[in-house]
Design an enzyme around this catalytic site. Structure first.
Site, PDB file in Angstrom:
ATOM      1  N   GLU A 295      34.599  37.697  41.300  1.00 32.28           N
ATOM      2  CA  GLU A 295      33.328  37.107  41.956  1.00 32.28           C
ATOM      3  C   GLU A 295      34.087  35.839  40.702  1.00 32.28           C
ATOM      4  O   GLU A 295      33.708  36.203  39.116  1.00 32.28           O
ATOM      5  CB  GLU A 295      32.234  37.353  41.601  1.00 32.28           C
ATOM      6  CG  GLU A 295      31.907  38.087  42.714  1.00 32.28           C
ATOM      7  CD  GLU A 295      32.599  37.225  44.327  1.00 32.28           C
ATOM      8  OE1 GLU A 295      31.872  35.618  44.183  1.00 32.28           O
ATOM      9  OE2 GLU A 295      32.404  37.662  45.120  1.00 32.28           O
ATOM     10  N   CYS A 329      28.129  29.156  37.791  1.00 27.99           N
ATOM     11  CA  CYS A 329      29.330  29.298  38.041  1.00 27.99           C
ATOM     12  C   CYS A 329      28.317  28.350  39.717  1.00 27.99           C
ATOM     13  O   CYS A 329      29.735  28.297  40.352  1.00 27.99           O
ATOM     14  CB  CYS A 329      29.748  30.146  39.068  1.00 27.99           C
ATOM     15  SG  CYS A 329      28.259  31.714  39.390  1.00 27.99           S
TER      16      CYS A 329
HETATM   17  N1  LIG Z   1      31.318  33.565  40.871  1.00 31.77           N
HETATM   18  C1  LIG Z   1      29.909  34.701  39.878  1.00 31.77           C
HETATM   19  O1  LIG Z   1      29.514  34.693  41.160  1.00 31.77           O
HETATM   20  C2  LIG Z   1      29.909  34.082  39.063  1.00 31.77           C
HETATM   21  C3  LIG Z   1      29.366  34.213  38.197  1.00 31.77           C
HETATM   22  C4  LIG Z   1      29.584  33.691  37.078  1.00 31.77           C
HETATM   23  C5  LIG Z   1      30.023  32.681  36.499  1.00 31.77           C
HETATM   24  N2  LIG Z   1      31.282  33.141  37.469  1.00 31.77           N
HETATM   25  C6  LIG Z   1      32.795  32.348  36.753  1.00 31.77           C
HETATM   26  O2  LIG Z   1      33.265  32.710  34.845  1.00 31.77           O
HETATM   27  C7  LIG Z   1      33.873  31.785  34.225  1.00 31.77           C
HETATM   28  C8  LIG Z   1      33.348  31.755  33.344  1.00 31.77           C
HETATM   29  O3  LIG Z   1      33.463  32.678  32.414  1.00 31.77           O
HETATM   30  P1  LIG Z   1      33.984  33.324  31.405  1.00 31.77           P
HETATM   31  O4  LIG Z   1      34.616  32.242  30.623  1.00 31.77           O
HETATM   32  O5  LIG Z   1      34.044  34.744  30.333  1.00 31.77           O
HETATM   33  O6  LIG Z   1      35.816  33.578  32.619  1.00 31.77           O
HETATM   34  P2  LIG Z   1      36.945  34.288  31.725  1.00 31.77           P
HETATM   35  O7  LIG Z   1      37.845  34.976  32.964  1.00 31.77           O
HETATM   36  O8  LIG Z   1      37.177  33.868  30.475  1.00 31.77           O
HETATM   37  O9  LIG Z   1      36.547  36.113  31.779  1.00 31.77           O
HETATM   38  C9  LIG Z   1      36.340  36.792  32.095  1.00 31.77           C
HETATM   39  C10 LIG Z   1      35.705  38.402  31.626  1.00 31.77           C
HETATM   40  O10 LIG Z   1      37.368  38.488  31.331  1.00 31.77           O
HETATM   41  C11 LIG Z   1      37.543  39.275  30.169  1.00 31.77           C
HETATM   42  N3  LIG Z   1      39.176  38.681  30.779  1.00 31.77           N
HETATM   43  C12 LIG Z   1      39.982  37.941  29.735  1.00 31.77           C
HETATM   44  N4  LIG Z   1      41.673  38.081  30.066  1.00 31.77           N
HETATM   45  C13 LIG Z   1      41.419  39.079  30.752  1.00 31.77           C
HETATM   46  C14 LIG Z   1      42.510  40.035  31.780  1.00 31.77           C
HETATM   47  N5  LIG Z   1      44.360  39.535  31.437  1.00 31.77           N
HETATM   48  N6  LIG Z   1      42.360  41.554  32.316  1.00 31.77           N
HETATM   49  C15 LIG Z   1      40.679  41.408  32.153  1.00 31.77           C
HETATM   50  N7  LIG Z   1      39.838  40.750  31.107  1.00 31.77           N
HETATM   51  C16 LIG Z   1      40.100  39.930  30.793  1.00 31.77           C
HETATM   52  C17 LIG Z   1      37.364  38.517  29.552  1.00 31.77           C
HETATM   53  O11 LIG Z   1      37.521  38.702  28.449  1.00 31.77           O
HETATM   54  C18 LIG Z   1      35.257  37.999  29.939  1.00 31.77           C
HETATM   55  O12 LIG Z   1      34.879  39.513  30.102  1.00 31.77           O
HETATM   56  C19 LIG Z   1      33.577  30.705  34.769  1.00 31.77           C
HETATM   57  O13 LIG Z   1      34.913  30.520  35.740  1.00 31.77           O
HETATM   58  C20 LIG Z   1      32.311  30.467  35.905  1.00 31.77           C
HETATM   59  O14 LIG Z   1      32.350  29.542  37.289  1.00 31.77           O
HETATM   60  C21 LIG Z   1      31.871  33.298  38.243  1.00 31.77           C
HETATM   61  N1  LIG Z   2      23.820  33.536  40.496  1.00 29.98           N
HETATM   62  C1  LIG Z   2      23.011  32.425  39.624  1.00 29.98           C
HETATM   63  C2  LIG Z   2      24.830  31.885  39.603  1.00 29.98           C
HETATM   64  C3  LIG Z   2      25.595  32.740  38.592  1.00 29.98           C
HETATM   65  C4  LIG Z   2      26.804  32.377  37.857  1.00 29.98           C
HETATM   66  O1  LIG Z   2      26.848  31.589  36.978  1.00 29.98           O
HETATM   67  C5  LIG Z   2      23.215  31.384  40.327  1.00 29.98           C
HETATM   68  O2  LIG Z   2      21.931  31.586  41.251  1.00 29.98           O
HETATM   69  O3  LIG Z   2      21.829  30.313  39.536  1.00 29.98           O
END
Ligand SMILES: NC(=O)c1ccc[n+]([C@@H]2O[C@H](COP(=O)([O-])OP(=O)(O)OC[C@H]3O[C@@H](n4cnc5c(N)ncnc54)[C@H](O)[C@@H]3O)[C@@H](O)[C@H]2O)c1
Ligand SMILES: N[C@@H](CCC=O)C(=O)O
Length: 523
Positions: A295, A329
């Protein structure tokens, strides 16, 4: 409780706390004080039954008061990751045989304990992630919901043939059961440091898998608190192995590991794609195709037409753009408004934004800090880019405070292909674009590689019907904000570069962590 007079009680969402009530305010202040007494502690790795303190530590700090250390969390290297893998593999042999209803009981108990200590969990997030009280409270409520919901889901799926009733034929008894996959790596982000970490981990575990949990580096303490809770409810050792560490070091190592059966990731597009690519390579000795649930990010938006309730639309734009400083996100980082009402809506948005007070999360200001220096620098850069791509009408720079504070920023008259309309900023920056009519507004909305959330504001039923079909995103809302999905009510996940549309908090989610086995017996 789950059973009432022998029948399953219906799932209901955990209510949010009303902090305008004095008693709730006092309870939250007491929780913050309690948590503050525990700052600066050290936390071990959990590898099977071992608690391992390493010399290398993740130093977690308060983003709203950067001199305050929240905790020092042991950091796994490849060596510890290997040990954790061995523990998870060994435990899988026994855990997979534990009846699903028994596995679900651990989640019910943990949900109940978390409910009792709700404000304490929220207080950790106020201090470690910079959430205001309502945002932290919603995060804790969602974590409780995930545990309650997935526990019920496992019970439901474990009733043979319930999910997919089989056609009966004479002479055979046929059954479809959902069995676990194996050892999974769970990699959550920092922005919902409790809810998403809890949801991803417990979904995998209740389905009968064992996991290696690698939390985000900026919020490892709240993840450690969750792991402690699971120990407290008696979850067998080795089911959740807790290994904070560098994404690039142990993350890369684990996603390529031949014994990893699945990877459950939530985070950025860049890291998600990297994991997907690495996981697709078959390592020596690997006997399966790894399953990847990824995600990822969003460039979500709100479309407003001239028939809409303009006050409601403006309030939704501000809440979606600036809630938790735009670090969701689901954040509505784009507003696309038809020209007839563009100025009116923009004026409303500006007025509401000017009322947002920024300051320390523990004092419950509406707007707090962003998570760390890297985000702070990146968002400031985007503010500068935005100033060249439209008109700066609010904010545009740093804000006061001993932390990563930024002004809620609005750039108006942005063209659809501008970088701030296309790239995920993950901060308090709203791009506003003008469309000639509602059809063009929807086209602009869809002009993105992402597809996570969106909203359409209109009173015209025919347009709403068309928007429901045409706006291409995983979670589409009508006449409401584009953040704040509720477990069981709004299963959550996105299209295209927003990920695999896994729909967390939905009835299909656990299937991602199981494999269906058909058995057919001649009689
Ligand atoms: N779609 C969703 O449901 C959802 C929900 C929450 C956040 N997000 C997204 O998450 C991002 C913000 O979170 P973030 O800054 O923690 O994201 P990120 O991608 O920087 O990190 C996410 C996780 O991945 C790990 N990671 C980093 N490099 C890695 C690698 N090479 N291999 C394996 N793991 C690795 C990090 O340590 C962390 O635990 C935003 O883009 C946001 O939109 C998406
Ligand atoms: N599920 C949350 C977003 C999670 C991602 O950052 C919302 O619906 O706002």
């Amino acid at each position: 409780m789950f059973m009432i007079n022998g029948t399953a009680a219906a799932f209901v969402n955990e209510p949010f706390t009303d902090f305008s009530q004095e008693e709730n305010k006092s309870a939250m202040k007491a929780a913050l004080n309690k948590v503050k007494q525990q700052l600066g502690r050290e936390y071990p790795l959990h590898i099977g039954s071992d608690r391992v303190m390493t010399e290398a530590k993740e130093r977690s700090i308060n983003p709203g008061k950067v001199s305050e250390v929240i905790g020092l969390v042991s950091k796994a290297s490849i060596n510890e990751a290997d040990r954790a893998m061995a523990a998870a593999l060994q435990t899988f042999d026994t855990w997979k045989k534990v009846p699903p209803t028994e596995r679900a009981e651990y989640l019910f108990k943990a949900a109940e304990l978390m409910r009792q200590r709700k404000h304490e969990f929220s207080a950790w997030m106020v201090l470690e992630a910079g959430k205001n009280w309502a945002e932290a409270d919603a995060d804790t409520a969602e974590a409780i919901d995930f545990m309650e919901f997935y526990a019920r889901e496992m019970v439901r799926l474990s009733a043979i043939n319930i999910h997919q009733p089989l056609t009966k034929i004479n002479g055979e008894v046929n059954r479809l059961t959902y069995i676990p996959l194996g050892v999974g790596v769970v990699i959550p982000p920092w922005n919902f440091p409790l809810a998403i970490c809890v949801g991803m981990t417990t979904a995998a575990v209740v389905s009968g898998n064992t996991v290696l949990l690698k939390p985000a580096s900026t919020t490892p303490v709240i993840a450690a608190k969750f792991v402690e809770l699971m120990q407290e409810v008696g979850l067998p050792q080795g089911v959740i192995n807790f290994i904070p560490g560098n994404g690039s070091e142990i993350g890369d190592y684990l996603t390529s590991h031949p014994k990893v059966r699945f990877i459950s990731f939530t985070g950025s597009k860049e890291v998600g794609l990297r994991i997907n690519k690495r996981a697709a390579e078959t390592a020596d000795g690997q006997i399966w195709i790894k399953r990847v649930v990824a995600e990822m990010g969003g460039k979500d938006g709100i479309v407003v037409d001239e028939t809409a309730d303009l006050d409601q639309a403006a309030a939704a734009i501000v809440a979606s753009a600036f809630g938790f400083q735009g670090q969701k996100c689901s954040a509505g980082s784009r507003a696309i408004i038809v020209e007839d009402v563009y100025d009116t809506v923009l004026d409303n948005v500006l007025e509401l934004t000017s009322k947002l007070k920024s300051g320390l999360p523990e004092e419950n200001f509406a707007v707090g800090p962003v998570i760390d220096q890297k985000s702070y620098d990146k968002i400031l850069e985007y503010m500068e880019i935005g100033k060249n791509e439209g008109y700066l009408v609010a904010g545009g720079s740093k804000a006061e405070g001993n932390g990563y504070y930024l002004q809620p920023t609005i750039i108006a008259d942005v063209y659809p292909k501008a970088r701030i309309m296309q790239e995920e900023i993950f901060g308090p920056v709203l791009a506003v674009a003008k469309a000639k009519d509602w059809k063009e507004a929807i086209e602009i909305f869809n002009d993105t590689e992402f597809g996570l959330t969106g909203s359409f504001f209109s009173k015209n039923e025919a347009r709403i019907s068309e928007a429901l079909q045409e706006m291409h995103c995983g979670n589409l809302y009508i006449n409401r904000k584009c953040t704040g999905a509720l477990v069981g009510v709004h299963p959550f996940g996105g299209f295209n570069m927003s990920g695999t549309d896994s729909k967390a908090g939905g009835h299909d989610y656990l299937l991602l962590f199981t494999q269906a086995k058909l058995t057919s017996r001649k009689i």
